[in-house]
Write a protein that holds these residues in place. Structure first.
Motif, PDB file in Angstrom:
ATOM      1  N   PRO A 175       0.816  -1.228   0.000  1.00  8.01           N
ATOM      2  CA  PRO A 175       0.000   0.000   0.000  1.00  8.01           C
ATOM      3  C   PRO A 175       0.844   1.269   0.000  1.00  8.01           C
ATOM      4  N   LEU A 176       2.029   1.220   0.617  1.00 10.67           N
ATOM      5  CA  LEU A 176       2.903   2.396   0.604  1.00 10.67           C
ATOM      6  C   LEU A 176       3.370   2.701  -0.818  1.00 10.67           C
ATOM      7  N   PHE A 177       3.730   1.646  -1.548  1.00 10.28           N
ATOM      8  CA  PHE A 177       4.142   1.847  -2.937  1.00 10.28           C
ATOM      9  C   PHE A 177       2.990   2.390  -3.779  1.00 10.28           C
ATOM     10  N   VAL A 178       1.801   1.807  -3.603  1.00 12.79           N
ATOM     11  CA  VAL A 178       0.638   2.257  -4.374  1.00 12.79           C
ATOM     12  C   VAL A 178       0.363   3.729  -4.098  1.00 12.79           C
ATOM     13  N   LEU A 179       0.399   4.104  -2.826  1.00 15.60           N
ATOM     14  CA  LEU A 179       0.151   5.499  -2.458  1.00 15.60           C
ATOM     15  C   LEU A 179       1.187   6.429  -3.083  1.00 15.60           C
ATOM     16  N   ALA A 180       2.459   6.028  -3.011  1.00 15.75           N
ATOM     17  CA  ALA A 180       3.524   6.853  -3.587  1.00 15.75           C
ATOM     18  C   ALA A 180       3.373   6.959  -5.101  1.00 15.75           C
ATOM     19  N   SER A 181       3.019   5.848  -5.747  1.00 15.26           N
ATOM     20  CA  SER A 181       2.877   5.866  -7.206  1.00 15.26           C
ATOM     21  C   SER A 181       1.674   6.698  -7.640  1.00 15.26           C
ATOM     22  N   MET A 182       0.632   6.755  -6.804  1.00 14.84           N
ATOM     23  CA  MET A 182      -0.537   7.582  -7.131  1.00 14.84           C
ATOM     24  C   MET A 182      -0.170   9.073  -7.126  1.00 14.84           C
ATOM     25  N   VAL A 183       0.856   9.407  -6.350  1.00 16.51           N
ATOM     26  CA  VAL A 183       1.297  10.804  -6.281  1.00 16.51           C
ATOM     27  C   VAL A 183       2.236  11.141  -7.442  1.00 16.51           C
ATOM     28  N   VAL A 184       3.257  10.311  -7.649  1.00 12.86           N
ATOM     29  CA  VAL A 184       4.265  10.644  -8.670  1.00 12.86           C
ATOM     30  C   VAL A 184       3.829  10.234 -10.079  1.00 12.86           C
ATOM     31  N   HIS A 185       2.825   9.333 -10.175  1.00 11.86           N
ATOM     32  CA  HIS A 185       2.306   8.915 -11.479  1.00 11.86           C
ATOM     33  C   HIS A 185       0.793   9.151 -11.538  1.00 11.86           C
ATOM     34  N   LYS A 186       0.381  10.332 -11.138  1.00 14.67           N
ATOM     35  CA  LYS A 186      -1.055  10.598 -11.038  1.00 14.67           C
ATOM     36  C   LYS A 186      -1.757  10.653 -12.391  1.00 14.67           C
ATOM     37  N   LYS A 187      -1.002  10.822 -13.479  1.00 12.91           N
ATOM     38  CA  LYS A 187      -1.613  10.863 -14.810  1.00 12.91           C
ATOM     39  C   LYS A 187      -1.707   9.482 -15.450  1.00 12.91           C
ATOM     40  N   SER A 188      -1.170   8.479 -14.795  1.00 15.86           N
ATOM     41  CA  SER A 188      -1.213   7.131 -15.355  1.00 15.86           C
ATOM     42  C   SER A 188      -2.642   6.604 -15.369  1.00 15.86           C
ATOM     43  N   SER A 189      -2.953   5.778 -16.345  1.00 11.94           N
ATOM     44  CA  SER A 189      -4.310   5.215 -16.470  1.00 11.94           C
ATOM     45  C   SER A 189      -4.533   4.027 -15.542  1.00 11.94           C
ATOM     46  N   TYR A 190      -3.480   3.511 -14.919  1.00 12.24           N
ATOM     47  CA  TYR A 190      -3.630   2.369 -14.019  1.00 12.24           C
ATOM     48  C   TYR A 190      -4.357   2.787 -12.742  1.00 12.24           C
ATOM     49  N   ASN A 191      -5.338   1.979 -12.326  1.00  8.74           N
ATOM     50  CA  ASN A 191      -5.998   2.246 -11.056  1.00  8.74           C
ATOM     51  C   ASN A 191      -5.198   1.628  -9.915  1.00  8.74           C
TER      52      ASN A 191
END
Length: 255
Positions: A145-161
């Motif tokens: 979950p820490l990785f997912v949260l971090a990736s949602m911030v730095v890759h917020k334009k990505s289409s992956y949910n």
């Protein structure tokens, strides 16, 4: 006139419309990963071991990790081991190997002084060390979950949910733990190798984060570098915070 929506079959590559591929019969509608999908895979872990799928997943993650993950996300899941199941099974095997060889008890240079130091520790610190030694593999699951949260911030334009991002890191983390199993086996048989085990693990962990940024999220080299550093620092800080909270709770109860 209504437009007919076409799909590329994830199983055979044939372009077709409708619910099923007219060439191979595979279901065409893309079913996105959701939290309920991942929960169902967790329940499945306890009653259904699929050795052929496990071997196929291990081989695919070794030789073509990102294409395999993307094919799973895009709907080709027939021969794939579920990500949560893959990660938990490998973590369980690694914990068994770790405890079987008593790797936490092996100290190459200062075994006697380490044992003497343990005797003088407060009970809360002893409990904390036991938790980290015996259940550290499962505590590291909190990195997901820490990785997912971090990736949602730095890759917020990505289409992956979020579940799709979690799937990517769970597969690669599961493969990482598989490598750790072999490292622990080698270290348990040939103790001096344990000196290098932590360095190999750290290098592999960094490689996984870089691979995800570069190939999964398709960033350029500059963005890959700074985003990898940001994610690593966030995950590392989160894990340190988790261990700190556990230690505080143990101090409260035992001291």
């Amino acid at each position: 006139m209504s437009l007919i929506k076409t799909f590329t079959c994830p199983h055979c590559g044939y372009e077709d419309s409708g619910k099923y591929c007219s060439k191979c019969g595979y279901k065409l509608e893309k079913k996105r990963l959701t939290v309920s999908n991942l929960f169902a895979a967790t329940v499945d872990f306890f009653y259904n071991l699929e050795i052929k799928k496990f071997i196929f997943t291990c081989k695919s993650l070794t030789f073509r990790p990102i294409p395999f993950i993307n094919s799973f996300i895009n709907g080709e899941r027939r021969n794939c081991y579920p990500p949560i199941k893959f990660m938990l099974l490998n973590a369980g095997i690694n914990l068994f190997v770790y405890n079987m060889f008593k790797i936490d008890k092996i100290d190459l240079d200062q075994e006697d002084s380490a044992l003497e130091l343990m005797d003088n520790l407060p009970q809360s610190d002893v409990m904390f060390n036991n938790i980290v030694d015996n259940y550290g593999q499962f505590l590291t699951i909190f990195m997901i979950p820490l990785f997912v949260l971090a990736s949602m911030v730095v890759h917020k334009k990505s289409s992956y949910n979020a579940p799709e991002r979690a799937t990517a890191i769970m597969y690669l983390f599961g493969q990482f733990v598989l490598v750790q199993i072999f490292l622990n086996l080698i270290g348990g048989i040939f103790n001096p190798f344990l000196i290098f085990r932590s360095y190999i693990s750290a290098g592999l962990g960094i490689f996984i984060v870089v691979l995800l940024n570069l190939k999964f999220f398709k960033e350029n080299l500059v963005n890959t570098i700074w985003k990898s550093i940001a994610i690593i620092l966030f995950v590392f800080g989160g894990m340190v915070g988790l261990l700190y909270v556990i230690n505080i709770i143990l101090q409260y109860y035992f001291d």
